[in-house]
Design a protein around this motif. Structure first.
Motif, PDB file in Angstrom:
ATOM      1  N   VAL A 118       0.848  -1.194   0.000  1.00  0.00           N
ATOM      2  CA  VAL A 118       0.000   0.000   0.000  1.00  0.00           C
ATOM      3  C   VAL A 118       0.882   1.242   0.000  1.00  0.00           C
ATOM      4  N   LEU A 119       0.601   2.155  -0.912  1.00  0.00           N
ATOM      5  CA  LEU A 119       1.353   3.401  -1.019  1.00  0.00           C
ATOM      6  C   LEU A 119       1.119   4.261   0.228  1.00  0.00           C
ATOM      7  N   GLN A 120       2.177   4.868   0.720  1.00  0.00           N
ATOM      8  CA  GLN A 120       2.065   5.757   1.871  1.00  0.00           C
ATOM      9  C   GLN A 120       2.656   7.120   1.542  1.00  0.00           C
ATOM     10  N   GLY A 121       2.286   8.114   2.320  1.00  0.00           N
ATOM     11  CA  GLY A 121       2.791   9.464   2.122  1.00  0.00           C
ATOM     12  C   GLY A 121       2.523  10.296   3.358  1.00  0.00           C
ATOM     13  N   TYR A 122       2.961  11.536   3.335  1.00  0.00           N
ATOM     14  CA  TYR A 122       2.767  12.416   4.491  1.00  0.00           C
ATOM     15  C   TYR A 122       1.384  13.062   4.414  1.00  0.00           C
ATOM     16  N   VAL A 123       0.659  12.966   5.534  1.00  0.00           N
ATOM     17  CA  VAL A 123      -0.661  13.576   5.641  1.00  0.00           C
ATOM     18  C   VAL A 123      -0.690  14.454   6.884  1.00  0.00           C
ATOM     19  N   SER A 124      -1.449  15.550   6.807  1.00  0.00           N
ATOM     20  CA  SER A 124      -1.594  16.444   7.953  1.00  0.00           C
ATOM     21  C   SER A 124      -2.678  15.913   8.883  1.00  0.00           C
ATOM     22  N   VAL A 125      -2.372  15.865  10.171  1.00  0.00           N
ATOM     23  CA  VAL A 125      -3.304  15.360  11.175  1.00  0.00           C
ATOM     24  C   VAL A 125      -3.590  16.471  12.190  1.00  0.00           C
ATOM     25  N   ASP A 126      -4.873  16.745  12.438  1.00  0.00           N
ATOM     26  CA  ASP A 126      -5.291  17.687  13.474  1.00  0.00           C
ATOM     27  C   ASP A 126      -5.790  16.894  14.668  1.00  0.00           C
ATOM     28  N   GLU A 127      -5.178  17.158  15.849  1.00  0.00           N
ATOM     29  CA  GLU A 127      -5.565  16.429  17.054  1.00  0.00           C
ATOM     30  C   GLU A 127      -5.439  17.323  18.276  1.00  0.00           C
ATOM     31  N   ALA A 128      -6.117  16.917  19.345  1.00  0.00           N
ATOM     32  CA  ALA A 128      -5.940  17.541  20.660  1.00  0.00           C
ATOM     33  C   ALA A 128      -5.101  16.584  21.507  1.00  0.00           C
ATOM     34  N   LEU A 129      -3.881  17.035  21.900  1.00  0.00           N
ATOM     35  CA  LEU A 129      -2.938  16.169  22.609  1.00  0.00           C
ATOM     36  C   LEU A 129      -2.515  16.811  23.930  1.00  0.00           C
ATOM     37  N   PRO A 130      -2.029  15.977  24.866  1.00  0.00           N
ATOM     38  CA  PRO A 130      -1.550  16.531  26.146  1.00  0.00           C
ATOM     39  C   PRO A 130      -0.146  17.126  26.044  1.00  0.00           C
ATOM     40  N   LEU A 131       0.443  17.086  24.846  1.00  0.00           N
ATOM     41  CA  LEU A 131       1.779  17.658  24.641  1.00  0.00           C
ATOM     42  C   LEU A 131       1.846  18.253  23.248  1.00  0.00           C
ATOM     43  N   VAL A 132       2.854  19.078  23.027  1.00  0.00           N
ATOM     44  CA  VAL A 132       2.996  19.730  21.727  1.00  0.00           C
ATOM     45  C   VAL A 132       3.659  18.772  20.754  1.00  0.00           C
ATOM     46  N   ARG A 133       3.019  18.598  19.624  1.00  0.00           N
ATOM     47  CA  ARG A 133       3.576  17.819  18.527  1.00  0.00           C
ATOM     48  C   ARG A 133       3.291  18.576  17.240  1.00  0.00           C
ATOM     49  N   GLY A 134       4.309  18.893  16.489  1.00  0.00           N
ATOM     50  CA  GLY A 134       4.105  19.679  15.280  1.00  0.00           C
ATOM     51  C   GLY A 134       3.850  21.137  15.612  1.00  0.00           C
ATOM     52  N   ARG A 135       2.748  21.697  15.078  1.00  0.00           N
ATOM     53  CA  ARG A 135       2.438  23.117  15.269  1.00  0.00           C
ATOM     54  C   ARG A 135       1.155  23.270  16.061  1.00  0.00           C
ATOM     55  N   ILE A 136       1.127  24.259  16.948  1.00  0.00           N
ATOM     56  CA  ILE A 136      -0.078  24.553  17.723  1.00  0.00           C
ATOM     57  C   ILE A 136      -1.059  25.334  16.842  1.00  0.00           C
ATOM     58  N   ARG A 137      -2.303  24.915  16.842  1.00  0.00           N
ATOM     59  CA  ARG A 137      -3.359  25.631  16.125  1.00  0.00           C
ATOM     60  C   ARG A 137      -3.997  26.622  17.115  1.00  0.00           C
ATOM     61  N   PHE A 138      -3.399  27.810  17.194  1.00  0.00           N
ATOM     62  CA  PHE A 138      -3.800  28.770  18.217  1.00  0.00           C
ATOM     63  C   PHE A 138      -5.260  29.188  18.082  1.00  0.00           C
TER      64      PHE A 138
END
Length: 394
Positions: A118-138
């Motif tokens: 199965v082909l894979q690639g980079y996808v953007s994920v929006d989540e609410a997490l208990p720590l910072v991962r990636g960029r904060i959506r202020f």
């Protein structure tokens, strides 16, 4: 006892009589595949409307076969959507019915695409997490969690299978599997392929398809994706009245032929100076009150140098070219100041050229034999394009 299928040829003008319940007749009429006319009691007269395809409503099967054959129909559809579509993208297996042919083509291409994995690639994920991962959506953090520090609304990139290519492919496999009474082996293969794409989002019905571009990375997926897009554009499988399931694949052949000729001419003319316009808008009169819209016009320095119009006619093979088409092309040539106009037909005898009296205008009727090998059809289009330009430029 299940009634036999209704199997009509595209050129059939007489139709057939069939006994149907009112709600089934209404559902069939809504697909547009055939004209459903009451004929007394529960009897109805079913007549082709110029569209082709297949519809299944409960136990009722209706198919209108294209005069081009099913494999050629799928090629015309694919090329009109994307001129990179090749004849090999459609299965070479001769299936007498549209559903099995479409399913077999999609299955074979999907199996080839997924064979190495199965082909894979980079996808953007929006989540609410208990720590910072990636960029904060202020903005989302302030809107959804005012005054709260945790959890944090973030967006990050993840290497995963849930990419546009897999979403399109899995949705097409699901749509195809929803067609009732496919051969058991075909249904099992569809189910297996769907399972290979576990975790990939299935696109909701009637939503725009995500964008993708052919590349070195997704090269093995391209043929499957082109076929999947045909399935998603033209096929539907929805619940009908009561417990009925309505599965439909309905195509307007006049529109498909017009689109195919437009795209094929645009590709054939791409190597010449100027640019090619589809559905070119102009006017017949000096007051600009009578609009004209030829299917294809090629322009150099903003001046028309060639005009073409596609005509999908349902007359028999021995029918003459309709006079009204010549009148229309005469108007185009007069308004655009061109000496030659090209009428491209989906059938007919040998090409013919007619000079209009008291003018210097020639009208060329050029038939395409859509039963020929697709490469030969495209070569014929190339000749039309070249001759269309030569008649003005030389």
């Amino acid at each position: 006892m299940t009634d036999p299928p209704v199997d009509l040829d595209e050129l059939n003008t007489k139709g057939v009589r069939r006994q149907l319940d009112d709600h089934i007749a209404s559902a069939l009429s809504s697909t547009g595949l055939v004209d459903v006319r009451p004929d007394g009691g529960n009897w109805w007269h079913l007549i082709p409307t110029g569209k082709v395809g297949a519809v299944r409503i409960g136990d009722l099967d209706v198919q209108v076969r294209p005069k081009t054959g099913i494999a050629r129909l799928l090629f015309l559809l694919g090329y009109a959507l994307d001129p990179g579509f090749r004849p090999e993208d459609v299965t070479a297996v001769a299936e007498p019915d549209l559903w099995p042919a479409l399913a077999e083509s999609l299955i074979r291409q999907a199996e080839r695409a997924l064979a190495p994995g199965v082909l894979q690639g980079y996808v953007s994920v929006d989540e609410a997490l208990p720590l910072v991962r990636g960029r904060i959506r202020f903005a989302d953090q302030f809107t959804r969690r005012p005054g709260m520090l945790l959890p944090i609304e973030v967006r990050y990139d993840e290497y995963a299978a849930d990419i546009a290519e897999n979403r399109i492919l899995r949705t097409a496999l699901r749509r195809m599997a929803a067609v009732p009474r496919l051969p058991a082996r075909a249904r099992a293969r569809l189910t297996h392929l769907d399972g290979r794409l576990d975790g990939v989002q299935v696109l909701p019905a009637r939503t725009p398809l995500p964008s993708w571009r052919p590349s070195r990375l997704n090269e093995r997926y391209v043929a499957a994706l082109r076929l999947a897009e045909i399935v998603l554009r033209y096929q539907s499988a929805e619940p009908g009245p009561g417990n009925l399931t309505i599965a439909a694949f309905v195509v307007n052949m006049a529109k498909v032929f017009e689109d195919f000729v437009t795209i094929a001419l645009r590709e054939a003319l791409a190597s010449y100076p100027g640019h090619t316009a589809g559905q070119y808008q102009d006017h017949l009169d000096t007051h600009r009150s009578i609009p004209i819209r030829p299917d294809v016009v090629h322009l150099i320095n903003q001046r028309p140098v060639a005009v073409f119009d596609a005509k999908y006619k349902l007359e028999g093979p021995n029918s003459r070219y309709p006079n009204a088409d010549a009148y229309q092309m005469l108007a185009y040539c007069t308004a655009l100041d061109l000496a030659t106009g090209w009428l491209v037909y989906a059938q007919g005898k040998a090409p013919s050229r007619r000079r209009v009296r008291h003018t210097g205008i020639d009208i060329v009727h050029h038939p395409l034999d859509l039963t020929r090998d697709p490469h030969l059809i495209l070569a014929d289009i190339d000749r039309v394009a070249r001759n269309g330009l030569d008649s003005r430029m030389h």
